[in-house]
Write an enzyme that holds these catalytic residues in place. Sequence first.
Site: not given
Length: 586
Positions: A226, A409
């Site tokens: 800028h 499981g």
Amino acid sequence: MTQQAKTKKLINAPENIIAEMIEGMVGAHPDLLRVEGPTGRAVVAIDGPRDGKVGVVIGGGSGHEPAFAGYVGRGLADAAAVGNVFASPSPAHIADAARAADGGAGVIMLYGNYTGDVLNFTMAAEELAAEGMAVRHVAVADDAASAPIERKEERRGIAGDFFIFKIAGAAADLGEPLARVEALAKAANEATRSMGVALSACSLPQTGRANFFIGDEDMEIGMGLHGEPGIRRQKLAAADEVTDELMDRLIDELALSGGGRVAVLVNGLGSTTQIELYLIFRRVKQRLDALGVSIHASWVGEYATSLEMAGASITLMRLDQTLQALLDHPCRTLALTVGTVHDGAAAEIRSRKSEKAADTARVAESTADLVAEGDVTPDIFRAMMKKVGEEIIAEKDWLSDLDGVIGDGDHGVTMEIGWKAVQSAMEDAPAEETIDGTCKRMAKAFLDAVGASSGPLYATAFLRAGSAVANRLNLDAGAMAAWIAAACQGIRDRGRAEPGDKTMVDAWVPAAAAALSTAQSGVSTLDTLKAARDAAEAGMKATATMEARRGRSAKLGARSLGHVDPGAASTFVVLRAMTLALEQVR
């Protein structure tokens, strides 16, 4: 004092310049861009935001074109918030862009490290977080001239945005989770340095006057985008001399040395000719060649400008395997196209939820640039993955029995579902699909099919592993080791588990270490896989002596002792099956 002459610009009313620019940009590229949101300042990719993908939002002030909206498109940014000339977009602009980019997986915001941008993006992030959106943000700080290294967090973001945006956009496009996209953007930020020189000022459309004064024979070393002051003003010097000064700082800060790899951007600030930019690049290459540093990719042109400022900047990004693969990932925007991006316009008229895995797998249009050395071709790789599915299905009951002791499981059942989905997805794979493309296909199939923890863990593993070998057509020992190591790291990052926690990580980590070590000794791909398999088996068996610290089994405490972890067991099955498949084709 002589009154300063006004500059000339082809504009209409200055107060309408941004709205008219956006209208012109979207009108010129209707296949790439659209505008969303009530502010009219969110430029959005036609073929970018999609369900389940991290949204990438970039932004900043206008006057830096093609940054920022020029980097909106498939494989890069999903949306850009467009501010006024040299001014941050407001929180409302940014929020519009973020809402347009949000696909339910969170949004990452990328912007230059300027006070206005930091404040506005932070405010927007707070607003969006209050609405329930997951937001991360990274301030790009690549300008080596703007603060000493010990205060690098204060540095400005300049043309290095180009690389940070590219890396984050690729990571998001590959399906990486929000935290990983943020981490990769930060890694790119850390690996990127820029420094520039200004020869003349620019002028704001609203004033028509130069925003600073510089003598006709002077230049400013380290000037900001800028017009912020640099580190020194001096008499104009020759191109090589200026380039050497900029390169000295960049080489030193990135600690570049022989054998290294970089990406290079020589960026014009608005009115610098191509002749000058190529003179600069010529010297950049000479300096890097002298160091033994290879240039993996380079861009020369206007990528982050300052209106009509004269001058240039040099940006280097130090590459590792991950950053290089992301840099090479395809993207298509008006300012940057890499590789070939498939036309996704049809996504607008079909249900994303009903897409097959094949729709998200990318097939390379050309494999000419991929590394062809190695005995594991894409066909052999797919045969290996098919064998994994067969072995997992065969061991389903064993895996479920193990899980029944210390878990719920269902591990064997879950793995069977996931690998059956992978096998089905691979049936749709075109013959020319790369290993990376197959990994993406596998990731989506597994994740879509499996809702348990294994789904995101293995999906992440496949994505990371594919990305690690995205530059290869075939895999040799080193590439196979990299594939295994990347899969391992993906699981660790996603699951937050570490060795000793009694999880699949306890098999993956020694397997990855063994593969990397063995590959370095110059053995075959098969021997590398055997080493990984054997290390995984040892790691699996070692979990029997561990007390669980992660997952559901962590609640069992000492009762988990004496039992093998099912995730570690399935890891061993995966690597055993890959080894067996490669043995069968030799």
